[in-house]
Write a protein that holds these residues in place. Sequence first.
Motif, PDB file in Angstrom:
ATOM      1  N   HIS A  51       0.852  -1.194   0.000  1.00 28.61           N
ATOM      2  CA  HIS A  51       0.000   0.000   0.000  1.00 28.61           C
ATOM      3  C   HIS A  51       0.887   1.243   0.000  1.00 28.61           C
ATOM      4  CE1 HIS A  51      -3.620   2.336   0.624  1.00 28.61           C
ATOM      5  NE2 HIS A  51      -3.090   2.908   1.701  1.00 28.61           N
ATOM      6  N   VAL A  52       0.711   2.072  -1.011  1.00 29.54           N
ATOM      7  CA  VAL A  52       1.559   3.258  -1.163  1.00 29.54           C
ATOM      8  C   VAL A  52       0.698   4.513  -1.206  1.00 29.54           C
ATOM      9  CG1 VAL A  52       3.301   4.411  -2.573  1.00 29.54           C
ATOM     10  CG2 VAL A  52       3.248   1.916  -2.474  1.00 29.54           C
ATOM     11  N   ARG A  53       1.044   5.464  -0.327  1.00 35.80           N
ATOM     12  CA  ARG A  53       0.451   6.795  -0.348  1.00 35.80           C
ATOM     13  C   ARG A  53       1.569   7.812  -0.140  1.00 35.80           C
ATOM     14  NH1 ARG A  53      -4.362   6.794   3.900  1.00 35.80           N
ATOM     15  NH2 ARG A  53      -2.730   8.025   4.894  1.00 35.80           N
ATOM     16  N   GLU A  54       1.229   9.078  -0.237  1.00 41.30           N
ATOM     17  CA  GLU A  54       2.252  10.101  -0.062  1.00 41.30           C
ATOM     18  C   GLU A  54       2.909  10.013   1.311  1.00 41.30           C
ATOM     19  OE1 GLU A  54       0.682  13.936  -0.824  1.00 41.30           O
ATOM     20  OE2 GLU A  54       0.257  13.554  -2.932  1.00 41.30           O
ATOM     21  N   ASP A  55       2.120   9.644   2.316  1.00 45.76           N
ATOM     22  CA  ASP A  55       2.628   9.654   3.687  1.00 45.76           C
ATOM     23  C   ASP A  55       2.818   8.269   4.284  1.00 45.76           C
ATOM     24  OD1 ASP A  55      -0.067   9.137   3.629  1.00 45.76           O
ATOM     25  OD2 ASP A  55      -0.524  10.194   5.487  1.00 45.76           O
ATOM     26  N   ILE A  56       2.691   7.215   3.465  1.00 47.73           N
ATOM     27  CA  ILE A  56       2.801   5.871   4.030  1.00 47.73           C
ATOM     28  C   ILE A  56       3.220   4.857   2.972  1.00 47.73           C
ATOM     29  CG2 ILE A  56       0.388   5.236   3.599  1.00 47.73           C
ATOM     30  CD1 ILE A  56       0.420   3.779   6.316  1.00 47.73           C
ATOM     31  N   LEU A  57       4.027   3.900   3.410  1.00 50.39           N
ATOM     32  CA  LEU A  57       4.390   2.745   2.600  1.00 50.39           C
ATOM     33  C   LEU A  57       4.284   1.535   3.518  1.00 50.39           C
ATOM     34  CD1 LEU A  57       5.545   1.382   0.062  1.00 50.39           C
ATOM     35  CD2 LEU A  57       7.840   1.914   0.926  1.00 50.39           C
ATOM     36  N   ALA A  58       3.305   0.683   3.265  1.00 53.30           N
ATOM     37  CA  ALA A  58       3.038  -0.417   4.189  1.00 53.30           C
ATOM     38  C   ALA A  58       2.806  -1.716   3.427  1.00 53.30           C
ATOM     39  CB  ALA A  58       1.817  -0.092   5.051  1.00 53.30           C
ATOM     40  N   LEU A  59       3.162  -2.815   4.080  1.00 56.96           N
ATOM     41  CA  LEU A  59       2.918  -4.146   3.541  1.00 56.96           C
ATOM     42  C   LEU A  59       1.823  -4.829   4.346  1.00 56.96           C
ATOM     43  CD1 LEU A  59       6.460  -5.689   2.852  1.00 56.96           C
ATOM     44  CD2 LEU A  59       4.680  -5.222   1.158  1.00 56.96           C
ATOM     45  N   TYR A  60       0.913  -5.473   3.634  1.00 55.41           N
ATOM     46  CA  TYR A  60      -0.151  -6.254   4.264  1.00 55.41           C
ATOM     47  C   TYR A  60      -0.001  -7.699   3.802  1.00 55.41           C
ATOM     48  CZ  TYR A  60      -2.036  -1.702   5.430  1.00 55.41           C
ATOM     49  OH  TYR A  60      -2.186  -0.437   5.942  1.00 55.41           O
ATOM     50  N   ARG A  68      -5.973 -12.346   0.025  1.00 53.38           N
ATOM     51  CA  ARG A  68      -5.446 -11.052  -0.431  1.00 53.38           C
ATOM     52  C   ARG A  68      -6.386 -10.414  -1.446  1.00 53.38           C
ATOM     53  NH1 ARG A  68       0.133 -11.302  -3.498  1.00 53.38           N
ATOM     54  NH2 ARG A  68      -1.202 -12.469  -4.923  1.00 53.38           N
ATOM     55  N   ASP A  69      -6.933 -11.220  -2.332  1.00 53.58           N
ATOM     56  CA  ASP A  69      -7.848 -10.706  -3.350  1.00 53.58           C
ATOM     57  C   ASP A  69      -9.083 -10.080  -2.708  1.00 53.58           C
ATOM     58  OD1 ASP A  69      -8.743 -10.482  -6.190  1.00 53.58           O
ATOM     59  OD2 ASP A  69     -10.318 -11.832  -5.505  1.00 53.58           O
ATOM     60  N   LEU A  70      -9.617 -10.722  -1.675  1.00 54.34           N
ATOM     61  CA  LEU A  70     -10.776 -10.175  -0.975  1.00 54.34           C
ATOM     62  C   LEU A  70     -10.406  -8.863  -0.279  1.00 54.34           C
ATOM     63  CD1 LEU A  70     -13.679 -10.318  -0.059  1.00 54.34           C
ATOM     64  CD2 LEU A  70     -12.996 -11.868   1.784  1.00 54.34           C
ATOM     65  N   PHE A  71      -9.229  -8.806   0.330  1.00 61.61           N
ATOM     66  CA  PHE A  71      -8.746  -7.573   0.961  1.00 61.61           C
ATOM     67  C   PHE A  71      -8.700  -6.436  -0.070  1.00 61.61           C
ATOM     68  CE2 PHE A  71      -5.098  -4.753   1.609  1.00 61.61           C
ATOM     69  CZ  PHE A  71      -5.325  -4.261   2.887  1.00 61.61           C
ATOM     70  N   MET A  72      -8.178  -6.715  -1.254  1.00 63.47           N
ATOM     71  CA  MET A  72      -8.049  -5.690  -2.288  1.00 63.47           C
ATOM     72  C   MET A  72      -9.409  -5.205  -2.768  1.00 63.47           C
ATOM     73  SD  MET A  72      -4.795  -7.340  -4.364  1.00 63.47           S
ATOM     74  CE  MET A  72      -4.800  -6.103  -5.662  1.00 63.47           C
ATOM     75  N   LYS A  73     -10.383  -6.097  -2.780  1.00 65.84           N
ATOM     76  CA  LYS A  73     -11.734  -5.696  -3.170  1.00 65.84           C
ATOM     77  C   LYS A  73     -12.387  -4.862  -2.063  1.00 65.84           C
ATOM     78  CE  LYS A  73     -13.006  -9.157  -6.619  1.00 65.84           C
ATOM     79  NZ  LYS A  73     -11.633  -9.537  -6.997  1.00 65.84           N
ATOM     80  N   LEU A  74     -12.130  -5.236  -0.816  1.00 64.36           N
ATOM     81  CA  LEU A  74     -12.722  -4.505   0.309  1.00 64.36           C
ATOM     82  C   LEU A  74     -12.228  -3.059   0.360  1.00 64.36           C
ATOM     83  CD1 LEU A  74     -12.570  -7.202   3.149  1.00 64.36           C
ATOM     84  CD2 LEU A  74     -14.643  -6.194   2.171  1.00 64.36           C
ATOM     85  N   ILE A  75     -10.946  -2.825   0.087  1.00 63.50           N
ATOM     86  CA  ILE A  75     -10.423  -1.462   0.195  1.00 63.50           C
ATOM     87  C   ILE A  75     -10.894  -0.578  -0.962  1.00 63.50           C
ATOM     88  CG2 ILE A  75      -8.414  -2.145   1.553  1.00 63.50           C
ATOM     89  CD1 ILE A  75      -6.706  -1.945  -0.964  1.00 63.50           C
ATOM     90  N   GLN A  76     -11.526  -1.178  -1.961  1.00 64.84           N
ATOM     91  CA  GLN A  76     -12.105  -0.387  -3.041  1.00 64.84           C
ATOM     92  C   GLN A  76     -13.490   0.141  -2.677  1.00 64.84           C
ATOM     93  OE1 GLN A  76     -12.020  -2.827  -6.576  1.00 64.84           O
ATOM     94  NE2 GLN A  76      -9.803  -3.104  -6.501  1.00 64.84           N
ATOM     95  N   VAL A  77     -14.053  -0.372  -1.595  1.00 63.32           N
ATOM     96  CA  VAL A  77     -15.369   0.076  -1.144  1.00 63.32           C
ATOM     97  C   VAL A  77     -15.225   1.403  -0.402  1.00 63.32           C
ATOM     98  CG1 VAL A  77     -17.351  -0.453   0.334  1.00 63.32           C
ATOM     99  CG2 VAL A  77     -16.209  -2.286  -0.937  1.00 63.32           C
TER     100      VAL A  77
END
Length: 201
Positions: A51-60, A68-77
Amino acid sequence: MIDYITGIMKYINTDHIVVECGGIGYKINCPNPFVYQNKIGQPDTIFTYQHVREDILALYGFENPDERDLFMKLIQVSGIGPKGALAILASGKPAQVVHAVESEDEKFLTRFPGVGKKTARQMILDLKGKLTNWTSEEKERPENNQTEVQGAQEGLGDAVEALEALGYGQKEIKKVLPKLEAEQQLSTDQYIKRALQLLLN
């Protein structure tokens, strides 16, 4: 994007694990870090989302690509960020989440931390019919077994709500949740008693 990391499981925390690979320790946020408790000091493969943003770089990290696929779909909500998606996966198994979305079970979805009625409706609107990796698995389950599983889900969900009402925080509950999920199908009272035993030890 880092697809997966294979390395030595160094240690676990309430919300993340650390995997050493090539002399580098990778901090990986996970839904249930304690599922790796028996793998400390051993090699393992963690499927990751970066996960990359201007103020954060994180691994899930996740146990398998489907999670992982379900996680990626959830964060699109709308209304669900990475932390919220992790909380949903930590509180319910992926197949449970998918079943609730496909059956438009708002009541079940609102049991997850940070999910109100508006977000539950948005989850159903955005995801229903799009979780094909899991819907086929759900269809293969015998109907009577599915009813038993739903009853156990409700018992565990009610027990979690009761623990919160008793003053236990999310981190404390998350710590014992994998052990509760591993139990045979119990009543709400039995889940609460078992949780209290684990929390007090």
